[in-house]
Design a protein around this motif. Structure first.
Motif, mmCIF file in Angstrom:
data_model
loop_
_atom_site.group_PDB
_atom_site.id
_atom_site.type_symbol
_atom_site.label_atom_id
_atom_site.label_comp_id
_atom_site.label_asym_id
_atom_site.label_seq_id
_atom_site.Cartn_x
_atom_site.Cartn_y
_atom_site.Cartn_z
ATOM 1 N N GLU A 92 0.836 -1.205 0.000
ATOM 2 C CA GLU A 92 0.000 0.000 0.000
ATOM 3 C C GLU A 92 0.867 1.250 0.000
ATOM 4 N N ARG A 93 1.963 1.229 0.758
ATOM 5 C CA ARG A 93 2.875 2.379 0.768
ATOM 6 C C ARG A 93 3.494 2.579 -0.600
ATOM 7 N N GLU A 94 3.909 1.492 -1.242
ATOM 8 C CA GLU A 94 4.487 1.610 -2.580
ATOM 9 C C GLU A 94 3.478 2.174 -3.574
ATOM 10 N N GLN A 95 2.235 1.731 -3.484
ATOM 11 C CA GLN A 95 1.209 2.225 -4.395
ATOM 12 C C GLN A 95 0.912 3.691 -4.155
ATOM 13 N N SER A 96 0.861 4.118 -2.892
ATOM 14 C CA SER A 96 0.570 5.517 -2.618
ATOM 15 C C SER A 96 1.733 6.410 -3.049
ATOM 16 N N VAL A 97 2.978 5.953 -2.889
ATOM 17 C CA VAL A 97 4.134 6.724 -3.350
ATOM 18 C C VAL A 97 4.119 6.790 -4.870
ATOM 19 N N GLY A 98 3.806 5.697 -5.527
ATOM 20 C CA GLY A 98 3.726 5.685 -6.986
ATOM 21 C C GLY A 98 2.624 6.595 -7.499
ATOM 22 N N ALA A 99 1.498 6.642 -6.805
ATOM 23 C CA ALA A 99 0.399 7.515 -7.220
ATOM 24 C C ALA A 99 0.785 8.978 -7.039
ATOM 25 N N ARG A 100 1.474 9.294 -5.941
ATOM 26 C CA ARG A 100 1.913 10.681 -5.726
ATOM 27 C C ARG A 100 2.925 11.102 -6.777
ATOM 28 N N GLU A 101 3.834 10.206 -7.144
ATOM 29 C CA GLU A 101 4.823 10.533 -8.165
ATOM 30 C C GLU A 101 4.155 10.718 -9.522
ATOM 31 N N ALA A 102 3.134 9.915 -9.820
ATOM 32 C CA ALA A 102 2.429 10.043 -11.091
ATOM 33 C C ALA A 102 1.645 11.352 -11.142
ATOM 34 N N ASP A 103 1.093 11.775 -10.018
ATOM 35 C CA ASP A 103 0.344 13.031 -9.980
ATOM 36 C C ASP A 103 1.261 14.237 -10.106
ATOM 37 N N SER A 104 2.463 14.150 -9.581
ATOM 38 C CA SER A 104 3.369 15.294 -9.604
ATOM 39 C C SER A 104 4.263 15.306 -10.838
ATOM 40 N N ALA A 105 4.167 14.297 -11.687
ATOM 41 C CA ALA A 105 4.999 14.243 -12.888
ATOM 42 C C ALA A 105 4.543 15.309 -13.874
ATOM 43 N N PRO A 106 5.497 15.968 -14.552
ATOM 44 C CA PRO A 106 5.111 16.991 -15.535
ATOM 45 C C PRO A 106 4.421 16.353 -16.730
ATOM 46 N N ARG A 107 3.461 17.055 -17.261
ATOM 47 C CA ARG A 107 2.709 16.526 -18.400
ATOM 48 C C ARG A 107 3.441 16.867 -19.698
ATOM 49 N N GLY A 108 3.300 15.990 -20.668
ATOM 50 C CA GLY A 108 3.955 16.188 -21.956
ATOM 51 C C GLY A 108 3.163 17.164 -22.833
ATOM 52 N N ASP A 109 3.746 17.591 -23.951
ATOM 53 C CA ASP A 109 3.092 18.529 -24.864
ATOM 54 C C ASP A 109 1.963 17.878 -25.637
ATOM 55 N N ASP A 110 1.927 16.564 -25.701
ATOM 56 C CA ASP A 110 0.887 15.878 -26.453
ATOM 57 C C ASP A 110 -0.407 15.752 -25.658
ATOM 58 N N ASP A 111 -0.417 16.238 -24.424
ATOM 59 C CA ASP A 111 -1.613 16.188 -23.574
ATOM 60 C C ASP A 111 -2.479 17.422 -23.876
ATOM 61 N N PRO A 112 -3.692 17.249 -24.401
ATOM 62 C CA PRO A 112 -4.515 18.412 -24.752
ATOM 63 C C PRO A 112 -4.928 19.237 -23.527
ATOM 64 N N ILE A 113 -5.124 18.615 -22.411
ATOM 65 C CA ILE A 113 -5.511 19.369 -21.217
ATOM 66 C C ILE A 113 -4.323 20.157 -20.709
ATOM 67 N N GLY A 114 -3.153 19.558 -20.716
ATOM 68 C CA GLY A 114 -1.950 20.241 -20.250
ATOM 69 C C GLY A 114 -1.580 21.396 -21.154
ATOM 70 N N SER A 115 -1.738 21.243 -22.462
ATOM 71 C CA SER A 115 -1.366 22.329 -23.390
ATOM 72 C C SER A 115 -2.404 23.447 -23.358
ATOM 73 N N ALA A 116 -3.638 23.184 -22.994
ATOM 74 C CA ALA A 116 -4.662 24.216 -22.938
ATOM 75 C C ALA A 116 -4.460 25.110 -21.719
ATOM 76 N N GLN A 117 -3.744 24.645 -20.732
ATOM 77 C CA GLN A 117 -3.545 25.448 -19.522
ATOM 78 C C GLN A 117 -2.396 26.435 -19.683
ATOM 79 N N HIS A 118 -1.621 26.396 -20.760
ATOM 80 C CA HIS A 118 -0.455 27.297 -20.920
ATOM 81 C C HIS A 118 -0.895 28.657 -21.227
#
Length: 70
Positions: free
Chosen positions: A44-70
């Motif tokens: 459970e600790r590994e999964q929660s750390v992995g989820a936090r890292e995935a949430d804090s990872a920068p989004r790529g330019d191919d993400d339409p939601i991420g590019s619309a926020q610029h």
């Protein structure tokens, strides 16, 4: 009714062996349960750390939601 009533009845060696066997079985059961609970907590600790890292990872330019926020 009129006999010698001073006869002592005990569980003897068989009662001791049964009780010792039950105690030993409980000890193994609790040890196994403790191992499984620790393993669950660790995953459970590994999964929660992995989820936090995935949430804090920068989004790529191919993400339409991420590019619309610029």
């Amino acid at each position: 009714m009129g006999g010698n009533e001073s006869v002592e009845v005990t569980a003897g060696i068989w009662g001791f062996l049964v009780l010792f066997g039950l105690a030993l079985a409980c000890w193994f059961l609790f040890r196994s349960m403790n191992t499984h609970l620790r393993k669950m907590t660790f995953t459970e600790r590994e999964q929660s750390v992995g989820a936090r890292e995935a949430d804090s990872a920068p989004r790529g330019d191919d993400d339409p939601i991420g590019s619309a926020q610029h």
